[in-house]
Design an enzyme around this catalytic site. Structure first.
Site, PDB file in Angstrom:
ATOM      1  N   ASP A  67       0.677  -1.333  -0.170  1.00  0.00           N
ATOM      2  CA  ASP A  67       0.022  -0.010  -0.144  1.00  0.00           C
ATOM      3  C   ASP A  67       0.906   1.359  -0.181  1.00  0.00           C
ATOM      4  O   ASP A  67       2.005   1.230   0.517  1.00  0.00           O
ATOM      5  CB  ASP A  67      -0.782   0.040   1.204  1.00  0.00           C
ATOM      6  CG  ASP A  67      -1.949   0.932   1.183  1.00  0.00           C
ATOM      7  OD1 ASP A  67      -2.155   1.287  -0.175  1.00  0.00           O
ATOM      8  OD2 ASP A  67      -2.838   1.288   2.157  1.00  0.00           O
ATOM      9  N   GLY A  78      -0.022   5.473  -4.592  1.00  0.00           N
ATOM     10  CA  GLY A  78      -0.496   6.595  -4.910  1.00  0.00           C
ATOM     11  C   GLY A  78      -0.093   7.809  -4.132  1.00  0.00           C
ATOM     12  O   GLY A  78       0.286   8.883  -4.791  1.00  0.00           O
ATOM     13  N   ARG A 119      -0.719   8.758 -10.261  1.00  0.00           N
ATOM     14  CA  ARG A 119      -0.986   7.478  -9.556  1.00  0.00           C
ATOM     15  C   ARG A 119       0.101   6.366 -10.358  1.00  0.00           C
ATOM     16  O   ARG A 119       0.746   5.545  -9.520  1.00  0.00           O
ATOM     17  CB  ARG A 119      -2.408   6.984  -9.054  1.00  0.00           C
ATOM     18  CG  ARG A 119      -2.760   7.950  -8.173  1.00  0.00           C
ATOM     19  CD  ARG A 119      -4.346   7.682  -8.115  1.00  0.00           C
ATOM     20  NE  ARG A 119      -4.312   6.419  -7.430  1.00  0.00           N
ATOM     21  CZ  ARG A 119      -4.290   5.966  -6.200  1.00  0.00           C
ATOM     22  NH1 ARG A 119      -4.234   7.092  -5.323  1.00  0.00           N
ATOM     23  NH2 ARG A 119      -4.363   4.913  -5.683  1.00  0.00           N
ATOM     24  N   HIS A 157       2.523   3.403  -8.915  1.00  0.00           N
ATOM     25  CA  HIS A 157       2.452   1.857  -9.222  1.00  0.00           C
ATOM     26  C   HIS A 157       3.456   1.151  -9.908  1.00  0.00           C
ATOM     27  O   HIS A 157       3.821   0.116  -9.627  1.00  0.00           O
ATOM     28  CB  HIS A 157       1.163   1.660 -10.012  1.00  0.00           C
ATOM     29  CG  HIS A 157      -0.132   1.804  -9.226  1.00  0.00           C
ATOM     30  ND1 HIS A 157      -0.257   1.475  -7.897  1.00  0.00           N
ATOM     31  CD2 HIS A 157      -1.242   2.408  -9.707  1.00  0.00           C
ATOM     32  CE1 HIS A 157      -1.364   1.713  -7.687  1.00  0.00           C
ATOM     33  NE2 HIS A 157      -1.927   2.517  -8.547  1.00  0.00           N
ATOM     34  N   ASN A 211     -10.645  -2.933  -5.201  1.00  0.00           N
ATOM     35  CA  ASN A 211      -9.745  -2.110  -6.320  1.00  0.00           C
ATOM     36  C   ASN A 211     -10.458  -2.026  -7.753  1.00  0.00           C
ATOM     37  O   ASN A 211     -10.533  -1.180  -8.310  1.00  0.00           O
ATOM     38  CB  ASN A 211      -8.287  -2.564  -6.513  1.00  0.00           C
ATOM     39  CG  ASN A 211      -7.416  -2.318  -5.040  1.00  0.00           C
ATOM     40  OD1 ASN A 211      -6.276  -3.083  -4.887  1.00  0.00           O
ATOM     41  ND2 ASN A 211      -7.844  -1.608  -4.297  1.00  0.00           N
ATOM     42  N   ARG A 231      -4.684  -2.353   8.986  1.00  0.00           N
ATOM     43  CA  ARG A 231      -6.146  -3.325   8.737  1.00  0.00           C
ATOM     44  C   ARG A 231      -5.431  -4.310   7.588  1.00  0.00           C
ATOM     45  O   ARG A 231      -4.598  -4.058   6.923  1.00  0.00           O
ATOM     46  CB  ARG A 231      -7.133  -2.698   8.259  1.00  0.00           C
ATOM     47  CG  ARG A 231      -6.864  -1.713   7.197  1.00  0.00           C
ATOM     48  CD  ARG A 231      -8.060  -0.948   6.931  1.00  0.00           C
ATOM     49  NE  ARG A 231      -7.947   0.025   5.766  1.00  0.00           N
ATOM     50  CZ  ARG A 231      -7.867   1.584   6.004  1.00  0.00           C
ATOM     51  NH1 ARG A 231      -8.003   1.918   7.318  1.00  0.00           N
ATOM     52  NH2 ARG A 231      -7.610   2.274   4.769  1.00  0.00           N
TER      53      ARG A 231
END
Ligand code: FPP
Length: 229
Positions: free
Chosen positions: A15, A18, A28, A32, A63, A183
């Site tokens: 994660d 972005g 973004r 990636h 996503n 999370r």
């Protein structure tokens, strides 16, 4: 680090791509692409450390549903690049490739590249690199339950686990999430029942092999009791 204290299976939630791009005033897609480069280096380090299983969350079901088409096209472009080019270097390093998730909504040529990526893997590979693509744990569990009910087999922990995409892989020992959120976001929920969790604020493109080693060191200091004392 003692080999005995290293995880056998590491899962990574990659994660922060972005935000990494935004900090650099770039689109973004730039993040990636840098994330893919970071992933390549992490996988090499994992191979060197003799970690036998590594599973990366490349695209969640959520996503796929919620990201703009342009961003998804960029991600599919990266998958094309990775599976037609970089994957060969991985094979040389002894990686067997596996893909988990529902490939059916992906562009046909991407599906084919992923299938070839699995099929052309060396049978005697040293480690297994699993890509979670259009993957969601709840859907995976529901799918396994549905197929058990249809078959009439009794529902047990073992029979349900054997219907998951990950059947044949050991459970993850360590789940790493970069980018600061704490999370699991629908990643390997069943399989991570006893996994150690490692959260770092480092954004994925900045997650270097040395950062990966830090996670392994932290893991090696944890005491795993699996419900015992
Ligand atoms: C989450 O960051 C990351 C993704 C949705 C994609 C992860 C993909 C890669 C690292 C590239 C992998 C490439 C291949 C070929 C498998 P985010 O965009 O949600 O970041 P943010 O939270 O900062 O917005």
């Amino acid at each position: 680090m003692e080999a005995a204290n290293l995880p056998r299976h590491v899962g990574i939630i990659m994660d922060g791509n972005g935000r990494w791009a935004k900090l650099r005033h770039k689109p973004r897609s730039f993040g990636h692409s840098a994330g893919m480069d970071a992933m390549i280096e992490i996988v090499k380090r994992a191979g060197e450390r003799e970690i036998h299983y590594i599973t990366v969350y490349a695209l969640s079901t959520e996503n796929l549903k919620n990201r703009p088409k342009e961003e998804l096209d960029e991600l599919f472009g990266l998958l094309r690049k990775y599976f037609s080019h970089h994957v060969k270097e991985l094979y040389k390093r002894g990686a067997k490739v596996k893909v988990i998730g529902d490939k059916s909504p992906l562009p046909a040529d991407v599906q084919k590249l992923l299938e070839d990526g699995e099929k052309n893997s060396p049978p005697d590979g040293k480690f297994t690199l699993t890509f979670a693509i259009n993957y969601g744990s709840r859907a995976e569990i529901a799918r396994a339950a549905e197929s058990l009910i249809k078959s009439g087999e009794p529902v047990t922990e073992e029979s349900l686990a054997s219907g998951l995409y990950t059947y044949g892989l050991p459970e993850p020992d360590l789940i790493i999430r970069t980018g600061g959120e704490m999370r699991l976001s629908n990643f390997l929920l069943w399989q991570s029942a006893y996994a150690e969790l490692y959260f770092t604020p480092v954004l994925f493109p900045d997650f270097t092999p040395d950062e990966f080693d830090k996670a392994l060191e932290e893991y090696s200091r944890r005491t795993r009791r699996f419900g015992g004392i």
